[in-house]
Enzyme design. Structure first.
Site, PDB file in Angstrom:
ATOM      1  CG  ASP A 197      -2.070   0.917   1.141  1.00  0.00           C
ATOM      2  OD1 ASP A 197      -2.282   1.496   0.055  1.00  0.00           O
ATOM      3  OD2 ASP A 197      -2.787   1.090   2.144  1.00  0.00           O
ATOM      4  N   GLY A 198       0.361   2.299  -0.633  1.00  0.00           N
ATOM      5  CA  GLY A 198       1.026   3.602  -0.573  1.00  0.00           C
ATOM      6  C   GLY A 198       1.634   4.085  -1.880  1.00  0.00           C
ATOM      7  CG  ASN A 199       2.102   1.477  -5.212  1.00  0.00           C
ATOM      8  OD1 ASN A 199       2.994   1.287  -4.409  1.00  0.00           O
ATOM      9  ND2 ASN A 199       1.596   0.518  -5.965  1.00  0.00           N
ATOM     10  CG  LEU A 252      -6.417  -7.968   8.276  1.00  0.00           C
ATOM     11  CD1 LEU A 252      -6.921  -9.304   8.817  1.00  0.00           C
ATOM     12  CD2 LEU A 252      -4.916  -8.051   8.037  1.00  0.00           C
ATOM     13  CB  SER A 253      -7.943  -4.140   2.633  1.00  0.00           C
ATOM     14  OG  SER A 253      -7.745  -2.914   3.271  1.00  0.00           O
ATOM     15  CB  SER A 301      -8.545  -5.945  -3.775  1.00  0.00           C
ATOM     16  OG  SER A 301      -9.270  -4.771  -4.032  1.00  0.00           O
ATOM     17  CD  GLU A 342       3.316 -13.218  15.797  1.00  0.00           C
ATOM     18  OE1 GLU A 342       3.354 -12.033  16.157  1.00  0.00           O
ATOM     19  OE2 GLU A 342       2.931 -14.146  16.530  1.00  0.00           O
ATOM     20  CG  HIS A 352       0.102   1.848  -9.410  1.00  0.00           C
ATOM     21  ND1 HIS A 352      -0.143   1.505  -8.095  1.00  0.00           N
ATOM     22  CD2 HIS A 352      -1.002   2.542  -9.817  1.00  0.00           C
ATOM     23  CE1 HIS A 352      -1.331   1.972  -7.725  1.00  0.00           C
ATOM     24  NE2 HIS A 352      -1.862   2.611  -8.758  1.00  0.00           N
ATOM     25  CD1 TRP A 374       7.452   6.629  -2.599  1.00  0.00           C
ATOM     26  CD2 TRP A 374       6.984   7.010  -4.762  1.00  0.00           C
ATOM     27  NE1 TRP A 374       8.650   6.720  -3.280  1.00  0.00           N
ATOM     28  CE2 TRP A 374       8.374   6.955  -4.609  1.00  0.00           C
ATOM     29  CE3 TRP A 374       6.454   7.236  -6.034  1.00  0.00           C
ATOM     30  CZ2 TRP A 374       9.263   7.108  -5.675  1.00  0.00           C
ATOM     31  CZ3 TRP A 374       7.324   7.410  -7.097  1.00  0.00           C
ATOM     32  CH2 TRP A 374       8.716   7.344  -6.917  1.00  0.00           C
ATOM     33  CG  ASN A 395      -7.629  -2.692  -6.068  1.00  0.00           C
ATOM     34  OD1 ASN A 395      -6.662  -3.443  -5.931  1.00  0.00           O
ATOM     35  ND2 ASN A 395      -7.934  -1.769  -5.159  1.00  0.00           N
TER      36      ASN A 395
HETATM   37  C1  FPP Z   1      -1.858   0.221  -3.294  1.00  0.00           C
HETATM   38  O1  FPP Z   1      -1.416   1.531  -3.452  1.00  0.00           O
HETATM   39  C2  FPP Z   1      -1.395  -0.599  -4.382  1.00  0.00           C
HETATM   40  C3  FPP Z   1      -2.189  -1.211  -5.295  1.00  0.00           C
HETATM   41  C4  FPP Z   1      -3.667  -1.135  -5.297  1.00  0.00           C
HETATM   42  C5  FPP Z   1      -1.625  -2.000  -6.372  1.00  0.00           C
HETATM   43  C6  FPP Z   1      -0.406  -2.772  -6.046  1.00  0.00           C
HETATM   44  C7  FPP Z   1       0.211  -3.114  -7.304  1.00  0.00           C
HETATM   45  C8  FPP Z   1       1.525  -3.050  -7.599  1.00  0.00           C
HETATM   46  C9  FPP Z   1       2.598  -2.748  -6.645  1.00  0.00           C
HETATM   47  C10 FPP Z   1       1.962  -3.306  -8.982  1.00  0.00           C
HETATM   48  C11 FPP Z   1       1.500  -4.569  -9.602  1.00  0.00           C
HETATM   49  C12 FPP Z   1       2.068  -5.774  -8.962  1.00  0.00           C
HETATM   50  C13 FPP Z   1       2.681  -6.774  -9.637  1.00  0.00           C
HETATM   51  C14 FPP Z   1       2.958  -8.047  -8.915  1.00  0.00           C
HETATM   52  C15 FPP Z   1       3.070  -6.649 -11.045  1.00  0.00           C
HETATM   53  P1  FPP Z   1      -2.515   2.677  -3.550  1.00  0.00           P
HETATM   54  O2  FPP Z   1      -2.659   3.009  -4.986  1.00  0.00           O
HETATM   55  O3  FPP Z   1      -3.759   2.252  -2.863  1.00  0.00           O
HETATM   56  O4  FPP Z   1      -1.796   3.822  -2.779  1.00  0.00           O
HETATM   57  P2  FPP Z   1      -2.495   4.986  -1.943  1.00  0.00           P
HETATM   58  O5  FPP Z   1      -3.298   4.317  -0.853  1.00  0.00           O
HETATM   59  O6  FPP Z   1      -1.318   5.755  -1.410  1.00  0.00           O
HETATM   60  O7  FPP Z   1      -3.326   5.768  -2.904  1.00  0.00           O
END
Ligand code: FPP
Length: 230
Positions: A19-21, A185-186, A64, A197, A36, A24, A67
């Protein structure tokens, strides 16, 4: 602690809610898609660290079933990242004995992705360490599907349900990590987390490094798991 020292943690199966892309990217005034993209880089580095860390399985929450509510552009970005990731990293998985596994309702994704995944699953079937990717995954749905299958075969018991979960062939979950400071846990691995743990870290996913996982494993090694006993 170095990546090698973490090999003694005793953990076999770690799962991560990445989480957190978005945050960031926002902090840097960049599009979410860049966050991402950086997130995929982090995944790549962690997969390379599986062997030195002596982990049998890493399960990642990539998409998810909730999503789909994101913008069409963002969903497209995430699906394209998945396509590119498989294309660019499959040969390395095969070379490094990484076995790919997909959990969730992934067969209802776009047909080309389903085809790529089927091919990747086949090519990596003999791998040793497992990278399990949750795609179009929701834990409540997984449990409901498993219970329905268990009921169709015979008695519904915790064991018969567990045997039908998408994760039935994976080792028991030892440690669940969520990044970015959120503490929930979403709908991820609810059943599997019964005795796992949990570790919630403030690091945003694009900043997460193999050293963070090493530290998490060190933390895990110091926890005393009692499984309800004393
Ligand atoms: C949550 O960050 C991240 C996601 C919903 C996607 C995770 C996917 C990747 C890291 C890339 C794809 C993975 C693979 C294995 C190729 P967010 O967008 O919810 O961040 P935010 O809460 O800060 O907005």
């Amino acid at each position: 602690m170095s990546v090698d020292e973490s090999a003694e943690s005793g953990a076999r199966h770690v799962a991560i809610i990445m989480d957190g892309n978005g945050r960031w990217a926002k902090k840097r005034a960049l599009p979410r898609a860049i966050g991402h993209q950086r997130g995929v880089e982090v995944v790549r580095r962690l997969v390379r660290a599986l062997e030195p860390m002596n982990l049998d399985c890493l399960t990642l929450y990539a998409f998810s079933s909730e999503n789909w509510k994101r913008s069409e552009d963002e969903v497209d970005d995430l699906m394209n990242l998945m396509r590119r990731f498989i294309k660019s990293d499959l040969a390395e998985f095969v070379a490094n004995d990484v076995k790919l596994k997909i959990i969730g309702d992934w067969r209802s994704l776009a047909p080309d992705i389903v085809g790529m995944l089927e091919d990747a699953l086949q090519q990596t079937a003999n791998g040793k360490q497992t990278l399990a990717v949750a795609l179009n995954y929701g834990s409540q749905n997984e449990i409901a599907r498993a219970a329905a299958k268990a009921g169709a075969i015979g008695e519904i018991t915790p064991q018969s349900i567990a045997a039908q979960l998408d994760t039935a062939d994976l080792p028991p979950l030892d440690l669940l990590i969520r990044t970015s400071g959120e503490v929930r846990l979403s709908n991820f691995l609810l059943w599997q987390s019964a005795y796992a743990e949990m570790l919630f870290v403030d690091t945003l996913w694009p900043d997460f490094k193999p050293e963070h996982l090493s530290r998490a494993l060190q933390d895990f090694a110091q926890r005393e798991r009692r499984y309800g006993g004393r």
